[in-house]
Design a protein around this motif. Structure first.
Motif, PDB file in Angstrom:
ATOM      1  N   ASP A  69      15.638  14.492  -4.750  1.00  0.00           N
ATOM      2  CA  ASP A  69      15.155  13.288  -4.391  1.00  0.00           C
ATOM      3  C   ASP A  69      13.259  13.553  -4.235  1.00  0.00           C
ATOM      4  OD1 ASP A  69      14.574  10.582  -3.926  1.00  0.00           O
ATOM      5  OD2 ASP A  69      15.583  10.446  -1.907  1.00  0.00           O
ATOM      6  N   HIS A  71       9.672  12.146  -5.644  1.00  0.00           N
ATOM      7  CA  HIS A  71       8.777  11.209  -6.004  1.00  0.00           C
ATOM      8  C   HIS A  71       7.339  11.535  -6.296  1.00  0.00           C
ATOM      9  CE1 HIS A  71      11.691   7.962  -4.349  1.00  0.00           C
ATOM     10  NE2 HIS A  71      12.069   9.006  -3.641  1.00  0.00           N
ATOM     11  N   HIS A  90      12.201   7.533 -15.239  1.00  0.00           N
ATOM     12  CA  HIS A  90      13.024   6.990 -14.358  1.00  0.00           C
ATOM     13  C   HIS A  90      14.208   7.709 -14.210  1.00  0.00           C
ATOM     14  CE1 HIS A  90      10.573   3.447 -14.594  1.00  0.00           C
ATOM     15  NE2 HIS A  90      10.917   3.318 -15.740  1.00  0.00           N
ATOM     16  N   LYS A  94      11.113   9.587  -9.474  1.00  0.00           N
ATOM     17  CA  LYS A  94      10.386   8.367  -9.643  1.00  0.00           C
ATOM     18  C   LYS A  94       8.867   8.478  -9.425  1.00  0.00           C
ATOM     19  CE  LYS A  94      14.425   6.263  -7.013  1.00  0.00           C
ATOM     20  NZ  LYS A  94      15.386   7.572  -7.002  1.00  0.00           N
ATOM     21  N   TYR A  96       4.967   6.942  -9.520  1.00  0.00           N
ATOM     22  CA  TYR A  96       4.387   6.044  -9.143  1.00  0.00           C
ATOM     23  C   TYR A  96       2.602   6.216  -9.599  1.00  0.00           C
ATOM     24  CZ  TYR A  96       7.980   5.710  -6.030  1.00  0.00           C
ATOM     25  OH  TYR A  96       9.295   5.618  -5.522  1.00  0.00           O
TER      26      TYR A  96
END
Length: 207
Positions: A69, A71, A90, A94, A96
């Motif tokens: 997990d 990001h 994706h 993840k 940003y």
């Protein structure tokens, strides 16, 4: 403030550096150094980890060895495009686009916050560290890797004119000002004569 501590100039710099970043980076920050830094932080398989300034994903690869997990956040779209090629937009990670000093996440979102090779470009590093403390869960760790201050006066002045370089004392001061506790520093170097990296691990206070 160094030339590259301006966000617009830093983005332009990485637009061109992104083309060769993965070839240049191992001479400064290699897999062995990354592994040692990872050994300093507690990451469980189900932990949610934020990689601030993820760039092309070199640190992200190491983080994925410890948790599923991850990001990644970066202000440079050109660097992130290289990361997309490795992980997909994706799929495993993840991503940003965002600013370390204004993280687009709610309080207490992550189990661990990691950042390597990014702090030297932050105009206000303490502001970013305060953001790290906000988004990491109380009692949990953050890890930041930055460039250790050159010992030569000449190189120190040149380095400071470009970006942020700092030593353990300055790192301690920044993390304390941001409200962290249990602060630990370690200086890593790929080989004698190569640039040194300073790794700082700290814990957000318990509520």
């Amino acid at each position: 403030m160094g030339v590259l501590e301006n966000k617009a100039r830093a983005r332009l710099f990485y637009k061109y550096l992104s083309k060769v970043y993965d070839q240049v980076n191992p001479f400064i920050w290699d897999e062995e150094m990354r592994a040692e830094a990872l050994s300093m932080v507690d990451i469980e398989r189900d932990d949610r980890v934020l990689d601030v300034g993820c760039g092309t994903g070199f640190a992200t690869e190491g983080l994925l060895e410890h948790t599923d997990d991850v990001h990644g956040l970066d202000q440079s779209v050109h660097q992130m495009e290289k990361a997309f090629e490795k992980f997909g937009k994706h799929d495993k990670v993840k991503f940003y686009r965002g600013d370390a000093e204004r993280l687009p996440f709610k309080d207490d979102t992550f189990d661990v916050v990691w950042s390597s090779g990014s702090i030297e470009y932050w105009p206000n590093p303490v502001d970013a560290l305060v953001e790290f403390r906000r988004v990491v869960k109380p009692g949990n760790q953050v890890l930041v890797v930055g460039p250790d201050d050159p010992k030569s006066t000449v190189f120190q002045k040149l380095a400071d004119a470009i970006m942020l370089f700092y030593d353990e004392e300055e790192a301690q001061q920044m993390f304390e000002e941001a409200g962290f506790v249990d602060i630990e520093h370690r200086v890593l170097q790929r080989q004698p004569g190569s640039p040194r990296a300073i790794v700082t691990v700290a814990r957000a206070p318990d509520e």
